[in-house]
Design a protein around this motif. Structure first.
Motif, PDB file in Angstrom:
ATOM      1  N   PHE A   1      27.274  90.024  41.631  1.00 18.84           N
ATOM      2  CA  PHE A   1      25.935  90.608  41.505  1.00 18.84           C
ATOM      3  C   PHE A   1      24.870  89.530  41.332  1.00 18.84           C
ATOM      4  O   PHE A   1      23.743  89.678  41.777  1.00 18.84           O
ATOM      5  CB  PHE A   1      25.889  91.609  40.339  1.00 18.84           C
ATOM      6  CG  PHE A   1      26.681  92.842  40.642  1.00 18.84           C
ATOM      7  CD1 PHE A   1      26.174  93.814  41.492  1.00 18.84           C
ATOM      8  CD2 PHE A   1      27.947  93.018  40.109  1.00 18.84           C
ATOM      9  CE1 PHE A   1      26.913  94.940  41.800  1.00 18.84           C
ATOM     10  CE2 PHE A   1      28.697  94.147  40.410  1.00 18.84           C
ATOM     11  CZ  PHE A   1      28.172  95.114  41.255  1.00 18.84           C
ATOM     12  N   GLU A   2      25.238  88.454  40.672  1.00 18.07           N
ATOM     13  CA  GLU A   2      24.280  87.346  40.556  1.00 18.07           C
ATOM     14  C   GLU A   2      24.129  86.657  41.910  1.00 18.07           C
ATOM     15  O   GLU A   2      23.032  86.304  42.327  1.00 18.07           O
ATOM     16  CB  GLU A   2      24.745  86.342  39.489  1.00 18.07           C
ATOM     17  CG  GLU A   2      24.592  86.871  38.070  1.00 18.07           C
ATOM     18  CD  GLU A   2      24.675  85.782  37.010  1.00 18.07           C
ATOM     19  OE1 GLU A   2      25.188  84.683  37.304  1.00 18.07           O
ATOM     20  OE2 GLU A   2      24.227  86.042  35.871  1.00 18.07           O
TER      21      GLU A   2
ATOM     22  N   VAL B   1      24.465  87.808  44.981  1.00 19.26           N
ATOM     23  CA  VAL B   1      23.727  88.530  46.020  1.00 19.26           C
ATOM     24  C   VAL B   1      22.223  88.517  45.734  1.00 19.26           C
ATOM     25  O   VAL B   1      21.402  88.605  46.641  1.00 19.26           O
ATOM     26  CB  VAL B   1      24.303  89.959  46.210  1.00 19.26           C
ATOM     27  CG1 VAL B   1      23.843  90.912  45.136  1.00 19.26           C
ATOM     28  CG2 VAL B   1      23.959  90.513  47.596  1.00 19.26           C
ATOM     29  N   GLN B   2      21.861  88.357  44.462  1.00 15.09           N
ATOM     30  CA  GLN B   2      20.431  88.242  44.135  1.00 15.09           C
ATOM     31  C   GLN B   2      19.925  86.818  44.332  1.00 15.09           C
ATOM     32  O   GLN B   2      18.782  86.606  44.688  1.00 15.09           O
ATOM     33  CB  GLN B   2      20.196  88.651  42.677  1.00 15.09           C
ATOM     34  CG  GLN B   2      20.445  90.122  42.417  1.00 15.09           C
ATOM     35  CD  GLN B   2      20.202  90.447  40.949  1.00 15.09           C
ATOM     36  OE1 GLN B   2      19.078  90.456  40.484  1.00 15.09           O
ATOM     37  NE2 GLN B   2      21.263  90.713  40.222  1.00 15.09           N
ATOM     38  N   VAL B   3      20.808  85.865  44.069  1.00 17.39           N
ATOM     39  CA  VAL B   3      20.439  84.452  44.184  1.00 17.39           C
ATOM     40  C   VAL B   3      21.553  83.753  44.977  1.00 17.39           C
ATOM     41  O   VAL B   3      22.447  83.128  44.412  1.00 17.39           O
ATOM     42  CB  VAL B   3      20.291  83.811  42.779  1.00 17.39           C
ATOM     43  CG1 VAL B   3      19.889  82.354  42.885  1.00 17.39           C
ATOM     44  CG2 VAL B   3      19.275  84.574  41.939  1.00 17.39           C
ATOM     45  N   PRO B   4      21.510  83.870  46.308  1.00 12.26           N
ATOM     46  CA  PRO B   4      22.636  83.354  47.121  1.00 12.26           C
ATOM     47  C   PRO B   4      22.855  81.849  46.997  1.00 12.26           C
ATOM     48  O   PRO B   4      23.946  81.360  47.293  1.00 12.26           O
ATOM     49  CB  PRO B   4      22.244  83.739  48.555  1.00 12.26           C
ATOM     50  CG  PRO B   4      21.186  84.784  48.427  1.00 12.26           C
ATOM     51  CD  PRO B   4      20.503  84.569  47.125  1.00 12.26           C
ATOM     52  N   SER B   5      21.836  81.106  46.537  1.00  8.25           N
ATOM     53  CA  SER B   5      22.016  79.647  46.419  1.00  8.25           C
ATOM     54  C   SER B   5      23.012  79.284  45.326  1.00  8.25           C
ATOM     55  O   SER B   5      23.464  78.143  45.253  1.00  8.25           O
ATOM     56  CB  SER B   5      20.674  78.962  46.140  1.00  8.25           C
ATOM     57  OG  SER B   5      20.118  79.464  44.938  1.00  8.25           O
ATOM     58  N   LEU B   6      23.376  80.265  44.470  1.00 10.87           N
ATOM     59  CA  LEU B   6      24.340  79.966  43.394  1.00 10.87           C
ATOM     60  C   LEU B   6      25.651  79.406  43.935  1.00 10.87           C
ATOM     61  O   LEU B   6      26.269  78.535  43.328  1.00 10.87           O
ATOM     62  CB  LEU B   6      24.662  81.241  42.604  1.00 10.87           C
ATOM     63  CG  LEU B   6      23.648  81.712  41.565  1.00 10.87           C
ATOM     64  CD1 LEU B   6      24.152  82.984  40.905  1.00 10.87           C
ATOM     65  CD2 LEU B   6      23.422  80.628  40.512  1.00 10.87           C
TER      66      LEU B   6
ATOM     67  N   LYS C   1      17.854  83.209  53.688  1.00  6.37           N
ATOM     68  CA  LYS C   1      17.124  83.570  52.471  1.00  6.37           C
ATOM     69  C   LYS C   1      17.064  82.485  51.400  1.00  6.37           C
ATOM     70  O   LYS C   1      16.491  82.708  50.347  1.00  6.37           O
ATOM     71  CB  LYS C   1      17.742  84.839  51.836  1.00  6.37           C
ATOM     72  CG  LYS C   1      17.953  86.004  52.786  1.00  6.37           C
ATOM     73  CD  LYS C   1      16.662  86.610  53.266  1.00  6.37           C
ATOM     74  CE  LYS C   1      16.940  87.791  54.199  1.00  6.37           C
ATOM     75  NZ  LYS C   1      15.753  88.300  54.860  1.00  6.37           N
TER      76      LYS C   1
END
Lengths: 560, 78
Positions: free
Chosen positions: A245-246, A248-253, A279
């Motif tokens: 879930f993190e 998909v909100q912040v794909p750079s993770l 994105k």
């Protein structure tokens, strides 16, 4: 050997090596060493035996991204019970639909216990009441257990007796597809199948002691569970686990974790290549170094050449090597991988003539003719054999499109308590996948499927579930609904479209009805991206008398 | 209070004609605002207001009110 023995062996041989790096954005990751993980699992196992969890019990685990999930999972296996990780329900999933899904699973798989978080208690409690008619004996909240960090002598004896009773042929884990109308197919895998698969797939990707997996994949999905969790854990190498879930909100993770941890291998569904290429901003790439990434394996959705191109163009400057692109064809029924491209070699791309493809042949496109770029999924891994068959399940020649059938040393024995579905797909040791493809130069290309299942961002959506929910909307003629996949090149995946018959004719009424259809999708946690409202008796029926998904989809898309 | 500018930006990203967005509205309540579309909403808001959100700021957003307050803070609005 059973998995527990392998994990404890790894804990003895490499006690201080990272086993799982539990990643949480903005925090220092929690690092489970192999020995620490096994010690925590033993404590959980003692608590499980105290609570009466016994050999063969099916234990559903519904937890959000939490570092205690891993030792709990190991502990369930340690006591001879069968873990099944399920998706924690999204807030938009209606509680009734959530319960229907669990009841359906319980009927098939004989679910015994649910391990979850206190937040879910009000929704899950009705499942254990006698009126619910499930096999579920109780709910547990393992994150609240006070277990200590070491075992007493008696507790250790109980735990050791429990895992000594397990044999390699025993069921090890249960994977469950999602769904709300009881169509879920439980796949049960033995210790032997998983261990054998880890060995063979590890060879296929030339896994070494210096590899490090980085993953954001959910563990209720075979790619996350087998490739990114069991493979490293059994092999004795670290895996970085990021919250889906993190991510998909912040794909750079994912890129941040690969860069910081010097990750070497990740598996991704195709849409993730588009999402990350399109994105992620330049600012988020500051300091990111992807040179360590030796394999980025595209799997679980049809592989798209343009997605690979986007990805490499976007991240080449960050050290991503073209040869890291890789692809794999996999499914839960064969434990995971069936084919894999050669490591550190860009997958072959075949430009097939579109006109010939529509006639069932994969022939090279001639100059000036429309082509479709098909990406190879590689060759069968050791222990697996494939054939391409026609509708009578007879093998066809190279270049002919047909259904892919697989036999494997890690093949499942059938869907648990679902003999009619098993009989459809499993015959004489061959699994008939329902996927369409062809073979060329010894490599397999997967280009479509016979089944109507819709794959949205790597997740399977059953059209029956969507049709059931939409069919109950006021204004939709009951039973006169189809759900189908529409291709979306921008996101590199499919999206869900619905066609529904209605008598509503005025613009305002139709607008409201479309919204009601979308909301019906939301109630089962499915995003309906497009709604076609059609007049009564518009949908073409199949020979079975139900609206035909395929024929109506073609009619709608031709008219679009 | 959700400004019309923010509301229209969100609705535009979700291709919705209209939807009542309050401070308490959460993404799962809004048609089309699923986890995959969330990144599109965030990018649309960043672009519209010419601001940049940090990763942790994005992950801490619980509802539309939080998003409004974040935009306001970036723009130095009281």
């Amino acid at each position: 050997m059973i998995l527990w023995n392998r994990w404890t062996e790894n804990a003895r041989k490499r006690p201080d090596r990272d086993a799982i790096v539990h990643w949480v954005a903005g925090e220092d990751p929690y690092r489970w060493t192999f020995s620490g993980l096994v010690r925590a699992a033993e404590c959980f196992a003692a608590s499980l035996t105290e609570r009466g969890i016994a050999k063969g019990d099916v234990c559903a685990i519904l937890l959000r991204h939490n570092r205690h999930l891993y030792p709990l999972y190991l502990a369930v296996s340690c006591v001879g019970a069968i873990p099944a990780i399920l998706a924690y329900p999204n807030p938009r999933l209606h509680p009734d639909k959530f319960r229907e899904g669990i009841i359906g699973m319980s009927r098939r798989s004989g679910l015994d216990w649910i391990f979850t978080e206190r937040d879910l208690e009000p929704v899950a409690s009705p499942l254990i009441e006698p009126a619910a008619g499930t096999t579920i004996k109780g709910l547990h909240f393992p994150l609240e257990w006070d277990m200590g960090t070491t075992l007493s002598g008696k507790a250790r004896d109980r735990v050791e007796a429990a895992h000594r009773a397990a044999a390699p042929a025993d069921p090890f884990l249960l994977q469950h597809s999602s769904g709300t109308t009881g169509l879920q197919k439980p796949v049960l895998l033995s210790h032997r199948a998983v261990l054998e698969h880890v060995r063979l797939y590890g060879e296929a990707i030339r896994l070494t002691d210096t590899d490090k997996i980085v993953s954001w994949l959910p563990l209720y999905h075979d790619m996350g569970l087998i490739a990114a969790f069991h493979l490293p854990l059994a092999f004795g190498i670290p895996a970085v686990q990021i919250d889906p879930f993190e991510w998909v909100q912040v794909p750079s993770l994912l890129l941040e974790a690969v860069s910081r941890e010097r990750g070497t291998i990740s598996w991704l569904p195709n849409f993730a290549y588009n999402l990350m290429a399109d994105k992620i901003s330049d600012e988020d790439l500051d300091g990111v170094d992807l040179r360590s990434w030796r394999l980025v394996v595209n799997c679980s959705e049809p592989v798209r050449h343009e997605s690979h191109q986007k990805f490499i163009e976007r991240f080449r400057a960050r050290g991503l090597n073209l040869a890291a692109l890789s692809s794999c064809y996999a499914m839960a029924e064969t434990t995971f991988a069936v084919t894999q491209t050669a490591p550190e070699t860009e997958p072959a791309v075949f430009a097939a003539d579109r006109a010939e493809l529509s006639k069932g042949m994969a022939a090279p496109a001639r100059t000036g003719r429309p082509d479709r770029l098909c990406v190879s999924s590689g060759r069968p891994i050791d222990g697996c054999r494939l054939k391409v068959v026609d509708e009578n399940r007879r093998e066809v020649a190279d270049g002919t499109i047909g259904e892919l059938a697989i036999t494997s040393v890690s093949l499942f024995d059938g869907y648990r308590n679902y003999p009619e579905k098993t009989a459809d797909v499993l015959r004489d040791g061959w699994y008939f996948s329902g996927d369409y493809g062809f073979r060329r130069d010894g490599e397999y290309y997967v280009i479509g499927r016979k089944k109507d299942v819709i794959i949205v961002a790597g997740n399977n959506v059953y059209p029956e579930d969507v049709e059931d929910a939409v069919g109950k909307v006021d204004g939709v003629i009951p039973g006169r609904v189809i759900a189908f996949a529409e291709d979306n090149k921008d996101i590199g995946s499919e999206q869900v479209a619905v066609a529904a018959e209605t008598n509503v004719e005025d613009d305002a009424g139709r607008k409201a009805l479309k919204l009601a259809v979308v909301r019906a999708g939301m109630s089962i946690d499915v995003t309906i991206a497009k709604v076609y409202l059609v007049p009564p008796r518009w949908l073409i029926k199949s020979s079975a008398g139900k609206p035909s998904r395929r024929a109506n989809k073609e009619r709608l898309l031709e008219g679009a | 209070m959700i400004t019309n500018e923010l509301k229209q930006t969100i609705l535009g990203a979700l291709k919705l004609d209209d939807w009542n967005l309050t401070e308490q509205t959460t993404a799962p309540e809004v048609p089309g605002w699923d986890s995959l579309n969330h990144v599109n909403v965030i990018l649309a808001v960043e672009q519209k207001f010419a601001v940049r959100f940090k990763n942790l700021e994005i992950l801490k957003l619980k509802n539309v009110g939080d998003l409004q307050r974040l935009v306001d803070a970036k723009l130095g609005r009281p």
